[in-house]
Design a protein around this motif. Structure first.
Motif, mmCIF file in Angstrom:
data_model
loop_
_atom_site.group_PDB
_atom_site.id
_atom_site.type_symbol
_atom_site.label_atom_id
_atom_site.label_comp_id
_atom_site.label_asym_id
_atom_site.label_seq_id
_atom_site.Cartn_x
_atom_site.Cartn_y
_atom_site.Cartn_z
ATOM 1 N N SER A 54 0.826 -1.209 0.000
ATOM 2 C CA SER A 54 0.000 0.000 0.000
ATOM 3 C C SER A 54 0.862 1.262 0.000
ATOM 4 O O SER A 54 0.562 2.226 -0.707
ATOM 5 C CB SER A 54 -0.914 -0.018 1.227
ATOM 6 N N ALA A 57 2.272 1.614 -3.519
ATOM 7 C CA ALA A 57 1.214 1.946 -4.476
ATOM 8 C C ALA A 57 0.720 3.382 -4.322
ATOM 9 O O ALA A 57 0.383 4.036 -5.308
ATOM 10 C CB ALA A 57 0.050 0.970 -4.332
ATOM 11 N N LEU A 91 4.484 -8.888 -7.466
ATOM 12 C CA LEU A 91 3.673 -7.717 -7.132
ATOM 13 C C LEU A 91 4.459 -6.417 -7.177
ATOM 14 O O LEU A 91 3.890 -5.356 -7.429
ATOM 15 C CB LEU A 91 3.060 -7.894 -5.740
ATOM 16 N N VAL A 105 4.882 -0.793 -7.930
ATOM 17 C CA VAL A 105 3.911 -1.873 -8.119
ATOM 18 C C VAL A 105 4.110 -2.367 -9.546
ATOM 19 O O VAL A 105 4.237 -1.567 -10.474
ATOM 20 C CB VAL A 105 2.471 -1.369 -7.894
ATOM 21 N N VAL A 110 -2.422 -4.952 -10.228
ATOM 22 C CA VAL A 110 -3.643 -4.723 -9.456
ATOM 23 C C VAL A 110 -4.866 -4.870 -10.353
ATOM 24 O O VAL A 110 -5.833 -5.537 -9.989
ATOM 25 C CB VAL A 110 -3.611 -3.336 -8.766
#
Length: 126
Positions: A54, A57, A91, A105, A110
């Motif tokens: 997170s 990102a 990822l 990322v 995603v």
């Protein structure tokens, strides 16, 4: 000397995001599709990894130096371990610049994971 790491993603290269596997509503997953997808979700199932993912990102510019995201309540070696697991799962990508490592990322990951879980896109398996 560049220490960039290329991680093989379970996505097709080029244009639009293509899920690692067909939408979950398209039919039963193959063993290979299930293993690839499970590895990504397993990597995100740890709270520290999810926080690190997170932070990367949501970081301005879409990339973050490890020095900017390491404050997640665990030691630096543990942060490095979790970032390695996120890279191995496809990822995150990383690039060493001088002394620091910068993380992004992985492209389309995603969107691909979301498309795989989208219950509104039924269709035949390819």
């Amino acid at each position: 000397m560049s220490k960039s790491e290329a991680v093989e993603l379970p996505l097709r290269r080029g244009g639009d995001a293509v899920p690692c596997c067909p939408p979950i509503t398209a039919g039963e997953l193959s063993q290979a599709d299930a293993e690839r997808t499970a590895a990504m979700f397993k990597a995100l199932s740890d709270p520290v990894r999810l926080r690190l993912f997170s932070k990367v990102a949501s970081h301005p510019g879409g990339e973050a130096c490890v020095c900017d995201i390491a404050d997640v309540g665990v030691s630096q070696p543990t942060v490095s371990h979790h970032l390695k697991k996120l890279r191995e799962a496809g990822l995150l990508t990383s690039e060493r610049r001088g002394t620091w490592v910068y993380y992004r990322v992985a492209p389309s990951v995603v969107a691909a994971m979301a498309a795989m879980l989208d219950l509104r896109t039924p269709g035949p398996r390819a």
